[in-house]
Enzyme design. Structure first.
Site, PDB file in Angstrom:
ATOM      1  N   GLY A  58       0.408  11.347 -11.965  1.00  0.00           N
ATOM      2  CA  GLY A  58      -0.247  10.527 -10.802  1.00  0.00           C
ATOM      3  C   GLY A  58      -0.767  11.913  -9.905  1.00  0.00           C
TER       4      GLY A  58
ATOM      5  N   TYR B 192       3.775  -2.625   0.516  1.00  0.00           N
ATOM      6  CA  TYR B 192       3.684  -0.824   0.007  1.00  0.00           C
ATOM      7  C   TYR B 192       5.654  -0.666   0.878  1.00  0.00           C
ATOM      8  CZ  TYR B 192       3.623   3.827   0.115  1.00  0.00           C
ATOM      9  OH  TYR B 192       3.957   5.213  -0.161  1.00  0.00           O
TER      10      TYR B 192
ATOM     11  N   ALA C 257       7.894  -2.706  -2.158  1.00  0.00           N
ATOM     12  CA  ALA C 257       7.305  -1.497  -3.566  1.00  0.00           C
ATOM     13  C   ALA C 257       8.582  -0.515  -3.270  1.00  0.00           C
ATOM     14  CB  ALA C 257       6.136  -1.588  -3.639  1.00  0.00           C
TER      15      ALA C 257
HETATM   16  P1  NAD Z   1      -2.700  10.516  -3.706  1.00  0.00           P
HETATM   17  O1  NAD Z   1      -3.638   9.023  -3.961  1.00  0.00           O
HETATM   18  O2  NAD Z   1      -3.612  11.914  -3.510  1.00  0.00           O
HETATM   19  O3  NAD Z   1      -2.312  10.560  -5.911  1.00  0.00           O
HETATM   20  C1  NAD Z   1      -1.546   9.271  -6.363  1.00  0.00           C
HETATM   21  C2  NAD Z   1      -2.069  10.182  -7.184  1.00  0.00           C
HETATM   22  O4  NAD Z   1      -1.336   8.855  -8.218  1.00  0.00           O
HETATM   23  C3  NAD Z   1      -3.872   9.227  -7.696  1.00  0.00           C
HETATM   24  O5  NAD Z   1      -3.931  10.517  -8.339  1.00  0.00           O
HETATM   25  C4  NAD Z   1      -3.757   8.375  -8.555  1.00  0.00           C
HETATM   26  O6  NAD Z   1      -4.854   8.661  -8.983  1.00  0.00           O
HETATM   27  C5  NAD Z   1      -2.445   8.375  -9.071  1.00  0.00           C
HETATM   28  N1  NAD Z   1      -2.032   7.179  -9.560  1.00  0.00           N
HETATM   29  C6  NAD Z   1      -2.322   5.911  -9.007  1.00  0.00           C
HETATM   30  N2  NAD Z   1      -2.371   4.675 -10.552  1.00  0.00           N
HETATM   31  C7  NAD Z   1      -1.838   5.317 -10.937  1.00  0.00           C
HETATM   32  C8  NAD Z   1      -1.241   4.745 -12.621  1.00  0.00           C
HETATM   33  N3  NAD Z   1      -1.672   3.024 -12.348  1.00  0.00           N
HETATM   34  N4  NAD Z   1      -1.632   5.798 -12.978  1.00  0.00           N
HETATM   35  C9  NAD Z   1      -2.052   7.053 -13.645  1.00  0.00           C
HETATM   36  N5  NAD Z   1      -1.529   7.455 -12.122  1.00  0.00           N
HETATM   37  C10 NAD Z   1      -2.259   7.094 -10.772  1.00  0.00           C
HETATM   38  O7  NAD Z   1      -1.633   9.852  -3.007  1.00  0.00           O
HETATM   39  P2  NAD Z   1      -0.552  10.985  -2.765  1.00  0.00           P
HETATM   40  O8  NAD Z   1      -0.169  10.982  -1.145  1.00  0.00           O
HETATM   41  O9  NAD Z   1      -0.775  12.511  -3.322  1.00  0.00           O
HETATM   42  O10 NAD Z   1       1.243  10.274  -3.256  1.00  0.00           O
HETATM   43  C11 NAD Z   1       1.979  10.316  -4.048  1.00  0.00           C
HETATM   44  C12 NAD Z   1       3.316  10.185  -3.756  1.00  0.00           C
HETATM   45  O11 NAD Z   1       3.658  10.242  -2.236  1.00  0.00           O
HETATM   46  C13 NAD Z   1       3.264   7.916  -3.352  1.00  0.00           C
HETATM   47  O12 NAD Z   1       4.081   7.365  -4.804  1.00  0.00           O
HETATM   48  C14 NAD Z   1       3.007   7.984  -2.567  1.00  0.00           C
HETATM   49  O13 NAD Z   1       3.388   6.554  -2.523  1.00  0.00           O
HETATM   50  C15 NAD Z   1       4.539   8.532  -2.169  1.00  0.00           C
HETATM   51  N6  NAD Z   1       4.545   9.142  -0.565  1.00  0.00           N
HETATM   52  C16 NAD Z   1       2.878   9.671  -0.106  1.00  0.00           C
HETATM   53  C17 NAD Z   1       3.216   9.608   1.125  1.00  0.00           C
HETATM   54  C18 NAD Z   1       1.670   9.959   1.990  1.00  0.00           C
HETATM   55  O14 NAD Z   1       1.642  10.297   3.370  1.00  0.00           O
HETATM   56  N7  NAD Z   1       0.576  10.585   1.438  1.00  0.00           N
HETATM   57  C19 NAD Z   1       3.937   8.823   2.148  1.00  0.00           C
HETATM   58  C20 NAD Z   1       5.180   8.480   1.454  1.00  0.00           C
HETATM   59  C21 NAD Z   1       4.827   8.046   0.318  1.00  0.00           C
END
Ligand code: NAD
Length: 270
Positions: A16, A164, A167
């Site tokens: 990702g 969410y 999970a």
């Molecule tokens: P984001 O949406 O910018 O990045 C997530 C990435 O995962 C995207 O580029 C997306 O295309 C990719 N992705 C989704 N499904 C996929 C799949 N099936 N195969 C391959 N790639 C896939 O979000 P982010 O904020 O950068 O989040 C990154 C991680 O941090 C995630 O696991 C998210 O749950 C976690 N997180 C984020 C936050 C927040 O506030 N942003 C808070 C808690 C946890």
């Protein structure tokens, strides 16, 4: 003095990591900056919010090797191909960062989309599949490091984050379980539970995984002054998470396994 955070000669996969503003790219660049070669992966290479090749290019500009691999981390064939390409083209896998994730926002009583299934598949099952594939390389080498992206939503009630959160709670328990089980193979497994990090988080449909169905903007979620909601008085940045990943990926954390580190500016304390 030995630099325990030096990752020279190690190979990492960061899932990702194709979104320029996402946590994944910040992690990939931080590991590369510390010396690692990095395989970046995402659903798409270009288009929309994706620039996976851009992530690889920035890593190469730091003097490290990098490959950009298109892979859906919920698809076993794609995951096996990702691992194979990292091994074939970068030599091995030392570090796996299960960062790919998706966020859905439908209240429990109104959900007729089977959102739980999608959240479990993308956020939890992906960690299971990628860890299993990476372990086929790590176990025989008796060496490895896996870092999962969980969330504070997996630890406490957060409005409208039921599916969410469930999970991500699974990710935290998977981390404990794998941490215990893989310790005998000298593989450490830890997780990070971010609070609110300033990224755009696209939600993806099961049938059209590359198509965003909603955009999550951190600042829209905060109602009222940020300082009242976040004790440290600011939203988290991708670099806050990347710095913690670097610590967990490095020998500076060599006696830590099965743990989830909360990186939330103090939110869970309130
Ligand atoms: P984001 O949406 O910018 O990045 C997530 C990435 O995962 C995207 O580029 C997306 O295309 C990719 N992705 C989704 N499904 C996929 C799949 N099936 N195969 C391959 N790639 C896939 O979000 P982010 O904020 O950068 O989040 C990154 C991680 O941090 C995630 O696991 C998210 O749950 C976690 N997180 C984020 C936050 C927040 O506030 N942003 C808070 C808690 C946890």
């Amino acid at each position: 003095m030995t630099n325990l955070m030096n990752l020279q000669g190690r190979v990492a996969i960061v899932t990702g990591s194709g979104s320029p503003k996402g946590i994944g790219r910040a992690i990939a660049l931080s590991l590369a900056d510390a010396g690692a070669d990095v395989a970046v992966c995402d659903l798409r290479v270009t288009g929309g919010d994706f620039d996976l090749e851009g992530s690889a290019k920035e890593i190469r500009q730091l003097g490290r090797r990098s490959i950009a691999v298109q892979a859906d981390v919920t698809n076993k064939t794609d995951v096996n191909n990702l691992v194979k390409r990292a091994v074939d083209e970068l030599g091995t896998i030392d570090i796996l960062v299960n960062n790919a994730g998706t966020f859905g926002w439908v209240p429990f009583l109104e959900d007729d989309t089977d959102l739980l299934n999608q959240m479990l598949n993308v956020n939890l099952r992906s960690c299971y599949l990628c860890s299993q594939a990476a372990c086929k390389i790590m176990v025989p080498r008796k060496k490895g490091n896996i870092i999962n992206l969980a969330s504070v939503s997996g630890m406490r009630w957060v409005p409208e984050q039921f599916t969410y959160g469930v999970a991500k709670a699974g990710v935290i328990q998977l981390t404990r379980w794998l941490g215990r089980d893989l310790a005998q193979h000298n593989i450490r497994v830890n997780a990070i539970a971010p609070g609110l990090i300033e990224t755009n988080m696209g939600a993806h449909r099961i049938d059209k995984p590359a198509e965003p169905v909603g955009v999550f903007k951190a600042e829209d979620v905060i109602k009222g002054p940020i300082s009242e909601k976040i004790p440290l008085g600011r939203l988290g940045q991708p670099s806050d998470i990347a710095n913690t990943v670097l610590f967990l990926a490095s020998d500076a954390s060599s006696y830590i396994t099965g743990q989830t580190i909360i990186v939330d500016g103090g939110v869970v304390l309130s």
